[in-house]
Design an enzyme around this catalytic site. Structure first.
Site, mmCIF file in Angstrom:
data_model
loop_
_atom_site.group_PDB
_atom_site.id
_atom_site.type_symbol
_atom_site.label_atom_id
_atom_site.label_comp_id
_atom_site.label_asym_id
_atom_site.label_seq_id
_atom_site.Cartn_x
_atom_site.Cartn_y
_atom_site.Cartn_z
ATOM 1 N N ASP A 159 132.172 143.719 -11.256
ATOM 2 C CA ASP A 159 132.341 142.498 -12.040
ATOM 3 C C ASP A 159 133.744 141.929 -11.877
ATOM 4 O O ASP A 159 134.020 140.823 -12.335
ATOM 5 C CB ASP A 159 132.079 142.780 -13.528
ATOM 6 C CG ASP A 159 130.599 142.718 -13.846
ATOM 7 O OD1 ASP A 159 129.827 142.269 -12.985
ATOM 8 O OD2 ASP A 159 130.218 143.129 -14.954
ATOM 9 N N TRP A 202 119.008 142.321 -9.952
ATOM 10 C CA TRP A 202 118.452 143.325 -10.873
ATOM 11 C C TRP A 202 119.632 144.055 -11.506
ATOM 12 O O TRP A 202 120.301 144.829 -10.845
ATOM 13 C CB TRP A 202 117.571 144.280 -10.088
ATOM 14 C CG TRP A 202 116.958 145.404 -10.865
ATOM 15 C CD1 TRP A 202 117.592 146.321 -11.660
ATOM 16 C CD2 TRP A 202 115.576 145.767 -10.906
ATOM 17 N NE1 TRP A 202 116.707 147.211 -12.182
ATOM 18 C CE2 TRP A 202 115.463 146.901 -11.742
ATOM 19 C CE3 TRP A 202 114.425 145.251 -10.308
ATOM 20 C CZ2 TRP A 202 114.239 147.525 -11.982
ATOM 21 C CZ3 TRP A 202 113.218 145.879 -10.551
ATOM 22 C CH2 TRP A 202 113.123 147.001 -11.381
ATOM 23 N N ASP A 203 119.852 143.810 -12.776
ATOM 24 C CA ASP A 203 121.042 144.331 -13.453
ATOM 25 C C ASP A 203 120.677 145.519 -14.338
ATOM 26 O O ASP A 203 119.508 145.711 -14.713
ATOM 27 C CB ASP A 203 121.617 143.186 -14.310
ATOM 28 C CG ASP A 203 123.105 143.327 -14.577
ATOM 29 O OD1 ASP A 203 123.666 144.399 -14.302
ATOM 30 O OD2 ASP A 203 123.693 142.350 -15.079
ATOM 31 N N MET A 204 121.668 146.323 -14.688
ATOM 32 C CA MET A 204 121.484 147.430 -15.643
ATOM 33 C C MET A 204 122.816 147.605 -16.350
ATOM 34 O O MET A 204 123.788 148.042 -15.739
ATOM 35 C CB MET A 204 121.127 148.702 -14.874
ATOM 36 C CG MET A 204 120.688 149.833 -15.769
ATOM 37 S SD MET A 204 121.553 151.352 -15.456
ATOM 38 C CE MET A 204 120.599 152.515 -16.377
ATOM 39 N N ARG A 212 126.220 147.433 -25.723
ATOM 40 C CA ARG A 212 125.981 146.006 -25.538
ATOM 41 C C ARG A 212 124.758 145.579 -26.364
ATOM 42 O O ARG A 212 123.956 144.762 -25.932
ATOM 43 C CB ARG A 212 125.771 145.672 -24.057
ATOM 44 C CG ARG A 212 126.254 144.279 -23.678
ATOM 45 C CD ARG A 212 125.792 143.875 -22.278
ATOM 46 N NE ARG A 212 126.465 142.668 -21.853
ATOM 47 C CZ ARG A 212 125.976 141.815 -20.966
ATOM 48 N NH1 ARG A 212 124.799 142.029 -20.410
ATOM 49 N NH2 ARG A 212 126.636 140.755 -20.614
HETATM 50 C C1 DGJ Z 1 126.734 142.307 -15.613
HETATM 51 C C2 DGJ Z 1 126.773 141.774 -14.211
HETATM 52 O O1 DGJ Z 1 127.523 142.596 -13.397
HETATM 53 C C3 DGJ Z 1 127.296 140.353 -14.260
HETATM 54 O O2 DGJ Z 1 127.454 139.859 -12.972
HETATM 55 C C4 DGJ Z 1 126.353 139.519 -15.050
HETATM 56 O O3 DGJ Z 1 125.117 139.439 -14.402
HETATM 57 C C5 DGJ Z 1 126.187 140.104 -16.443
HETATM 58 N N1 DGJ Z 1 125.862 141.501 -16.403
HETATM 59 C C6 DGJ Z 1 125.135 139.364 -17.214
HETATM 60 O O4 DGJ Z 1 124.866 139.948 -18.420
#
Ligand code: DGJ
Length: 742
Positions: A549, A478-480, A444
């Site tokens: 997602d 908080w995403d990864m 990404r």
């Molecule tokens: C992945 C997350 O699971 C999504 O819900 C969203 O926040 C995207 N990243 C954003 O880049």
């Protein structure tokens, strides 16, 4: 009531939870630590040995001639490496001579009230009145190591937790090359393994197979627990079902690389192992240093999979999740990701907020794209300052305006990442995890920050903290979004590169620990490209985790079923989204999307100003539905009734209040069928002798439909069932509310 005793004469440790017993024997004058029993609670203190101890050739101290025969079949609590047990081992080293073998013999024990924490790591907890802990102090005399095995047991839930500490008591440094957190030996029998496998947008699908001879494992080398495989292993009696039979489940309280393995030996016995994946792991222990292995949780159920799931749920709700929100109704949020992706500005967000407020929604969450110059996913990770072109006046202005509308405000961040196209990377190109001299493999279009380095952890924490201080932000997602490769850190010398994966994980935990300490009222939701880090480690910091997602209600049936095998519904991030669904293209009724999201945290992920009016008009009813049932869903006992995995037409689950006075049943018809007169669904978990009022929830009336109310006995509901026929069409759903009749 739980109990831990040492039976001096027999040299047996007996660990009892309310319904289970676990027994360990110190055997032979050489003080081997052997497993004796794990299963239904025994009143009696004696149990037949798992191997014929005391009979030749099983007396190593008297019969060194056949020592290997003993080692290769004895049921060890914590098997050593390379000395004649050819099954998999729990720990191995590289000592100063380059030798790898280990030994393990018992020295002494402590039984204590409560449960010690694990340095730097998430772990279940309990007060001195709630649990007890056994510490078995053992030695690897050959390498000069002290090995401490911990077993904790709780008064109010049938789970036993395990962890291990290894201390180098020698004068020389030594490398740990493998350290498992738990080993469980099972007697020979017919078992199935159950793993939760997946992929992006298809997380935690249940995979059950007959356990054959040899090693069967799942693992991660991705630097996180992952979408693909899950830090869980079930070993189920092959005849076990949802409600019957013996079931063992092990879950790892860790968010990095793991292995979960069952090995069926030549004798048909099974050794189950769980711990940090030894691949790419090596840890130097200088003289006097200790290594803390993460915690593993074991659950035994004699009443099938459902009881195992309920034990995990209770354990995690009572003894793992810490947030102020754990017992509170979560605000209904609307997230703008699927609504706008990167294409938003203050006005767009405020228009969503105004409409959301009118419909009863309680919080606006601004997702990816608000910082740096991020208008797509190619840049700016690490530049955590607001993009004033999109949000003039900055975060403070936006948040104040949202608050004025009457909504709380939440924000998205991805703190572990760095984009090559970012101010941060231009200033600190060495901050990415990377191999010197090799162009890093992007995912990404981003790299992973080297959180094994304390100065980067500090910097990152200050970035997060200043964003949260800059406005009234009450929620953080908080995403990864990528996994780790090109394993190299300039902060580690050549002999310590094998520490990077674990140190990265410790860095993430440190960041989140500081965050929850500084912002105790913040609602933290972890996320990793959907549900790639949905594990007990993250639950210690955040009471909820974005499940996937994939927001399609029908795909979510399987994802949420697999997730709920271990994790409480209160932890599963679930939203109503727009149709055709952005991930799978399916169109489902708005009502059904609401019923499925209600089995999680419940929220919205759509542009509420643009969805069809009929759908929009249903939102106030869904808000009311959530307010009516969310306490029950969050706190109740979960029962799986039907699964679309096995029954291609129906999916159904039930939540029952702990006092059995109330229940909520959700039914989804996955595939319409012709000419069906009736379909009886047997409920579970009710009191057979109570009378219950049954009411179908009617979305068009935003309430229970009084015409549908019926009174039936708990016995009738469980043994004869209710008739759920009548749902017409694919993907239709229904809620049925059951409450004790006065
Ligand atoms: C992945 C997350 O699971 C999504 O819900 C969203 O926040 C995207 N990243 C954003 O880049």
């Amino acid at each position: 009531m739980s109990d831990i005793r040492f039976l001096e004469n027999e040299r047996i440790f007996k660990i009892d939870s309310e319904n289970t017993s676990y027994m360990i024997k110190i055997a032979d004058e050489e003080r081997f630590v052997l497993h004796m029993y794990y299963g239904k609670r025994l009143k009696s203190d004696s149990v037949a040995d798992l191997c014929r101890l005391g009979e030749n050739p099983f007396v190593p101290s008297k019969n060194n001639r056949d020592r290997c025969s003993f080692y290769d079949c004895a049921p060890f609590e914590y098997p050593a490496h390379g000395i004649g047990d050819y099954r998999d081992d729990a720990f191995s080293v590289k000592n100063k001579n380059g030798h790898t073998a280990t030994t393990l013999n018992y020295l002494s024990y402590n039984i204590m009230k409560g449960k010690p924490g694990i340095k730097g790591l998430p772990a279940t907890f309990g007060s001195e009145d709630e649990c007890k802990t056994l510490e078995l102090i053992c030695e690897d005399a050959y390498n000069g190591l002290e090995v401490r095995l911990y077993y904790s047991v709780f008064d109010d839930v049938d789970a036993i937790t395990r962890s291990v500490v290894i201390k180098n008591k020698s004068k020389d440094s030594i490398k740990l090359t493998k350290i498992m957190s738990a080993c469980l030996e099972l007697d020979e029998g017919d078992y199935d393994t159950v793993f939760l496998h997946g992929s992006w947008a298809r997380e935690r699908a249940i995979d059950r197979e007959k356990l054959g001879y040899g090693k069967h494992f799942v693992s991660s080398v991705r630097g996180e627990s992952s979408h693909q495989e899950h830090p869980f292993i079930g070993v189920f009696a092959s005849d076990a079902t949802e409600d019957f039979g013996e079931v063992y489940g092990l879950n790892f309280v860790y968010s990095g690389n793991f292995i979960a393995q069952a090995e069926k030996s030549q004798f048909g016995t099974v050794r189950v192992m769980m711990g940090i994946n030894p691949v790419d792991f090596e840890w130097t222990l200088a003289a006097g240093e200790e290594f803390y292995a993460p915690e593993a949780v074991m659950v035994y159920s004699d009443e099938g999979i459902g009881k195992m799931s309920r034990c995990f749920h209770d354990l995690y709700r009572r003894h793992l999740i810490r947030s102020e929100y754990k017992n509170k109704m979560r605000p209904i949020l609307i997230n703008n990701w699927e609504a706008t992706y990167f294409d938003f500005n203050t006005e767009k967000l405020l228009s969503i907020a105004r409409e959301a407020k009118r419909l009863g929604i309680e919080m606006l969450v601004m997702d990816d794209g608000w910082f740096g110059c991020r208008n797509d996913d190619n840049n700016s990770l690490g530049d955590w300052f607001v993009n004033e072109k999109k949000l003039p006046g900055g975060l403070k202005y936006l948040v104040d305006e949202v608050n004025k509308i009457g909504l709380k405000f939440g924000i998205w961040m991805e703190p572990e990442m760095i984009s090559p196209d970012s101010e941060l990377f231009r200033a600190h190109p060495d901050w990415a995890i990377q191999l010197p001299g090799k162009v890093g493999s992007l995912a990404r279009n981003q790299y992973v920050l080297d959180l094994s380095r304390p100065e980067i952890v500090d910097y990152t924490y200050n970035q997060i903290s200043s964003v949260l201080h800059s406005a009234n932000i009450e929620y953080l997602k908080w995403d990864m979004n990528r996994q780790i490769c090109d394993l190299g850190s300039i902060g580690l010398d050549s002999s310590s590169q094998g520490e990077l994966f674990h140190r990265f994980c410790l860095g993430v935990y440190e960041l989140q620990e500081r965050l929850v300490q500084e912002f105790p009222g913040l609602l933290l939701e972890n996320c990793s490209g959907g549900g790639a880090r949905f594990d007990p480690g993250m639950l210690y910091y955040s009471p909820q985790i974005w499940c996937s997602d994939n927001t399609d209600a029908i795909s979510r049936l399987a994802i949420q079923h697999g997730t709920a095998m271990i994790y409480p519904l209160s932890a599963m991030g679930a939203h109503v989204s727009d149709c055709p669904n952005h991930t799978v293209g399916r169109v489902t009724p708005f009502e059904s999307r609401g019923y499925v999201a209600l089995a999680g945290t419940f929220g919205y992920e759509l542009d509420v100003t643009r969805i069809p009016e009929a759908d929009r008009n249903m939102i106030p009813a869904q808000v009311k539905m959530y307010h009516s049932y969310s306490d029950l869903v969050r706190n109740g006992d979960y029962y799986r009734l039907l699964s679309a995995d096995t029954d291609r037409k129906w999916d159904a689950w039930q939540v029952v209040s702990t006092d059995k006075s109330e229940a909520l049943v959700t039914v989804v018809k996955v595939l319409g069928e012709a000419n069906v007169k009736s379909k009886r669904l047997k409920l579970k978990g009710l009191a057979a002798d109570k009378k219950y009022k049954i009411a179908a929830y009617d979305m068009s009336m935003a309430d229970e439909n009084p015409e549908s109310v019926q009174i039936l006995g708990g016995d009738s509901l469980m043994y004869a069932g209710i008739n759920i026929g009548g749902l017409h069409g694919d993907f239709t759903g229904r809620l049925i509310h059951i409450i004790e009749a006065e």
